[in-house]
Design an enzyme around this catalytic site. Structure first.
Site, mmCIF file in Angstrom:
data_model
loop_
_atom_site.group_PDB
_atom_site.id
_atom_site.type_symbol
_atom_site.label_atom_id
_atom_site.label_comp_id
_atom_site.label_asym_id
_atom_site.label_seq_id
_atom_site.Cartn_x
_atom_site.Cartn_y
_atom_site.Cartn_z
ATOM 1 C CE LYS A 50 -3.901 -1.713 2.521
ATOM 2 N NZ LYS A 50 -4.425 -2.007 3.823
ATOM 3 C CD GLN A 94 -4.060 -4.385 6.689
ATOM 4 O OE1 GLN A 94 -3.998 -3.427 5.932
ATOM 5 N NE2 GLN A 94 -4.673 -5.499 6.358
ATOM 6 C CG ASP A 117 -10.924 -0.509 5.055
ATOM 7 O OD1 ASP A 117 -10.650 -0.809 3.887
ATOM 8 O OD2 ASP A 117 -10.417 -1.062 6.043
#
Ligand code: NAP
Length: 280
Positions: A50, A94, A117
């Site tokens: 990422k 995460q 997200d």
């Protein structure tokens, strides 16, 4: 007939190039902050990827690593500090998190405007009610792949197998928003094969290796395989029996190399979207 293979790497690369071009026109760098707790090996690799992709697209990206023993209260303090930081446009914590931290508490603490997200209840509610908001990355990736395959979604019969909050549900809502006629299937669906055979679009998001057999696929259907499973030989396989489906489908994603590469690109797309919404 042999299906066209939808190349997720290529579609993701094209999306990242479009994002980079748009970021280059801005007077600021969209700020992405990833928080990783502990050293889960898969998370370490994923977060590193990422960071690289974000930097390559011109984002101001940084990862904060917290020890495995971090308490929920400590993590929530970190999240609130990022909520309050004007340089931060997108926050990603995460998962999986260590057992002492409730995932739900973390999701609820993220500012919905920075929730790249797309999992905050406010964004989930917006998606369910057809209002604009931040959409979860993998489902958004599925929609990009359908577009890249040239599949016409409007009016099409679509079956989504799996109803998780992370994948199945938001995929079904996005398809509905794009005017498909959507059937949501799950572990209690009575005749899954028959549901699939009626579909012009099949999205498999189950987590069961090769559950969807070739003869479940209608001639010419588009098949998007979200599943990631480890076969007996250690290789990655999807939820669809790829070799069986290939001669019947019109277009199909491989595993790996289909949906997987789209997720990071869609995370960057969401960060840019969040930045534009916050900063104009
Ligand atoms: P999940 O939360 O475990 O949900 C699985 C869903 O599949 C549930 O709704 C379950 O039904 C349904 N299901 C289970 N067995 C079934 C069966 N035999 N027939 C029909 N439906 C069945 O999983 P998830 O988080 O949605 O992930 C699904 C898959 O996508 C996993 O393989 C995951 O690794 C993969 N994934 C990939 C990406 C990517 O970037 N490519 C991202 C996220 C997830 P019930 O609701 O009735 O239990």
């Amino acid at each position: 007939m042999t299906a066209r293979i939808i190349d997720g790497k290529q579609v993701a690369e094209a999306l990242r190039a479009r994002i980079a071009a748009q970021v280059a026109t801005l007077a600021y760098k969209p700020g992405l902050r990833v928080v990783r707790v502990g050293e889960d090996p898969a998370s370490v690799v994923y977060v590193r990827n990422k960071d690289r992709a974000a930097a390559a697209c011109g984002f101001d990206s940084a990862t904060q690593v917290l020890p495995e023993a971090t308490t929920e209260a400590e993590l929530l303090r970190v999240v609130r500090a990022l909520n309050d930081d004007p340089a931060v446009d997108g926050i990603l914590v995460q998962f999986p998190l260590p057992g002492q931290i409730r995932q739900e508490a973390v999701i609820n603490a993220i500012d919905p405007a920075k929730d790249i997200d797309g999992l905050h209840p406010l964004n989930a509610g917006r998606l369910a009610s057809g209002a604009p908001g931040l959409v979860p990355c993998t489902p958004q990736g599925v929609m990009h792949l359908l577009a890249a395959a040239g599949t016409s979604v409007q009016g099409a019969r679509a079956v989504v197998i799996g109803r998780s909050v992370l994948v199945g549900r938001p995929v079904a809502q996005l398809l509905l928003a794009a005017d498909a006629t959507v059937t949501m299937a799950h572990s209690r669906t009575r005749d899954l094969a028959a549901e699939c055979r009626r579909a012009e679009i099949v999205i498999a998001a189950v987590g069961r290796a090769e559950l969807v057999r070739g003869d479940w696929i209608a001639e010419g259907a588009t098949v998007i395989d979200v599943g990631i499973n480890r076969g007996a030989d250690g290789k990655l396989v999807g939820d669809v029996a790829f070799a069986e489906a290939l001669p019947r489908a019109g277009a199909i994603t491989p595993v790996p190399g289909g949906v997987g590469p789209m997720t990071i690109a869609c995370l960057l797309e969401n960060t840019l979207k969040a930045a534009l919404a916050r900063r104009g």
